[in-house]
Structure formats: C-alpha cells, structure tokens
Design a protein around this motif. Structure first.
Motif, PDB file in Angstrom:
ATOM      1  N   ASP A   1      33.058  21.701  21.227  1.00 24.89           N
ATOM      2  CA  ASP A   1      32.352  22.799  20.574  1.00 24.89           C
ATOM      3  C   ASP A   1      32.370  23.983  21.535  1.00 24.89           C
ATOM      4  N   GLN A   2      33.086  25.043  21.167  1.00 22.36           N
ATOM      5  CA  GLN A   2      33.226  26.174  22.088  1.00 22.36           C
ATOM      6  C   GLN A   2      31.903  26.886  22.364  1.00 22.36           C
ATOM      7  N   ALA A   3      31.038  27.021  21.377  1.00 19.73           N
ATOM      8  CA  ALA A   3      29.750  27.690  21.600  1.00 19.73           C
ATOM      9  C   ALA A   3      28.900  26.889  22.584  1.00 19.73           C
ATOM     10  N   LYS A   4      28.864  25.574  22.402  1.00 13.52           N
ATOM     11  CA  LYS A   4      28.115  24.701  23.309  1.00 13.52           C
ATOM     12  C   LYS A   4      28.724  24.759  24.711  1.00 13.52           C
ATOM     13  N   ALA A   5      30.049  24.731  24.785  1.00 12.64           N
ATOM     14  CA  ALA A   5      30.733  24.802  26.075  1.00 12.64           C
ATOM     15  C   ALA A   5      30.455  26.130  26.766  1.00 12.64           C
ATOM     16  N   GLU A   6      30.476  27.215  25.992  1.00 14.60           N
ATOM     17  CA  GLU A   6      30.185  28.530  26.577  1.00 14.60           C
ATOM     18  C   GLU A   6      28.799  28.534  27.211  1.00 14.60           C
ATOM     19  N   ARG A   7      27.811  28.019  26.518  1.00 15.12           N
ATOM     20  CA  ARG A   7      26.449  27.965  27.066  1.00 15.12           C
ATOM     21  C   ARG A   7      26.412  27.119  28.338  1.00 15.12           C
ATOM     22  N   PHE A   8      27.016  25.926  28.287  1.00 15.50           N
ATOM     23  CA  PHE A   8      26.959  25.033  29.439  1.00 15.50           C
ATOM     24  C   PHE A   8      27.678  25.633  30.648  1.00 15.50           C
ATOM     25  N   TYR A   9      28.888  26.125  30.425  1.00 14.89           N
ATOM     26  CA  TYR A   9      29.684  26.628  31.545  1.00 14.89           C
ATOM     27  C   TYR A   9      29.151  27.943  32.114  1.00 14.89           C
ATOM     28  N   THR A  10      28.454  28.738  31.303  1.00 15.70           N
ATOM     29  CA  THR A  10      27.893  29.991  31.830  1.00 15.70           C
ATOM     30  C   THR A  10      26.437  29.806  32.264  1.00 15.70           C
ATOM     31  N   GLU A  11      25.592  29.334  31.380  1.00 13.54           N
ATOM     32  CA  GLU A  11      24.165  29.255  31.694  1.00 13.54           C
ATOM     33  C   GLU A  11      23.823  28.145  32.683  1.00 13.54           C
ATOM     34  N   THR A  12      24.498  27.011  32.594  1.00 16.47           N
ATOM     35  CA  THR A  12      24.180  25.886  33.483  1.00 16.47           C
ATOM     36  C   THR A  12      25.021  25.917  34.754  1.00 16.47           C
ATOM     37  N   LEU A  13      26.342  26.021  34.599  1.00 17.73           N
ATOM     38  CA  LEU A  13      27.208  25.983  35.772  1.00 17.73           C
ATOM     39  C   LEU A  13      27.289  27.321  36.491  1.00 17.73           C
ATOM     40  N   GLY A  14      27.080  28.427  35.773  1.00 12.39           N
ATOM     41  CA  GLY A  14      27.066  29.728  36.433  1.00 12.39           C
ATOM     42  C   GLY A  14      28.357  30.516  36.371  1.00 12.39           C
ATOM     43  N   PHE A  15      29.330  30.053  35.584  1.00 16.44           N
ATOM     44  CA  PHE A  15      30.546  30.843  35.411  1.00 16.44           C
ATOM     45  C   PHE A  15      30.229  32.078  34.561  1.00 16.44           C
TER      46      PHE A  15
END
Length: 130
Positions: free
Chosen positions: A12-26
């Motif tokens: 899921d790209q929307a879920k991935a976007e949130r995880f990779y930006t908000e959680t991981l910091g990319f």
C-alpha cells in the motif's frame, strides 16, 4: 557508475509513504501518478536530498508475493539502511511501535537489527564499518 535508485515493493503506497517518512524519517522526493491508482513515489535521506532514491514500488506483479513471503519466512531483509547508532535507532523505532524481528547484534565492527516495515518487507539497519 553509481546507484541512483533502488526499490522496495510495498502493499500500500499511502501506508508506505507514512511509515517511511513519518516513522523512519525519510523525505518524499517524487510523487507522480501512474495509471489509475499507482504512483512513482520516491523518498530520500533528509540530509542527502540529491542522493540515492528509494522507490516505494507497488507490489502488484505476481512474482512479488512469493518472493517477499519467502524472504520474510527465512528472516532475510529486503534492504539495508545505514544508521549512526543501531542501538539508539532501535530504541527510537521501538518507542514508535516498530516491530523488530532481530534485536541489535554486534558482528565484528558492524551492529545490525531487523524490523518489519508494515508493508511486507523486513528491513535491516546497520552501522557502517569504519
């Protein structure tokens, strides 16, 4: 020759976007619609905006599911990200609810840990050897 772009398949790209930006910091670099539901969605390290891009690629191809399922079942990370301090990053991510399949382990000059990216992949973090 140098690496410009690499990818991870995501459910899921929307879920991935949130995880990779908000959680991981990319930081999101490109977000271009492709077709009706997919996007050319890339992220970069915040301190390297012109550096290697990570494509959060839709996992729709039929070969992706068995490939990723086998890697996860065998505990093999799909990608590795460098961090300055694995133990500190492990604690930071755990506090955010990230699930680790491997706690920090020292292997000679390198320390690694492995987590579930919530999008179908295992990701390893590691210190860069001196």
């Amino acid at each position: 020759m140098r690496i410009h772009l690499t990818s991870v398949f995501v459910d899921d790209q929307a879920k991935a976007e949130r995880f990779y930006t908000e959680t991981l910091g990319f930081v999101k670099k490109h977000d271009v619609p492709i077709g009706e539901k997919d996007r050319w969605l890339t992220v970069v390290a915040p301190d390297e905006p012109g550096g290697t891009e990570l494509l959060l690629e839709p996992a729709g191809h039929p070969a992706v599911k068995p490939y990723r399922d086998t890697l996860v079942a065998d505990g093999i990370p799909l990608a590795q990200f460098a961090v300055d301090d694995v133990k500190a990053e492990y604690e930071r991510l755990r506090a955010l609810g990230v699930v680790f399949t491997q706690e920090p382990v020292e292997m000679g000059p390198v320390t690694t840990a492995v987590f579930d990216d919530t999008c179908g992949n295992l990701i390893q973090i590691a210190t860069k050897p001196e």
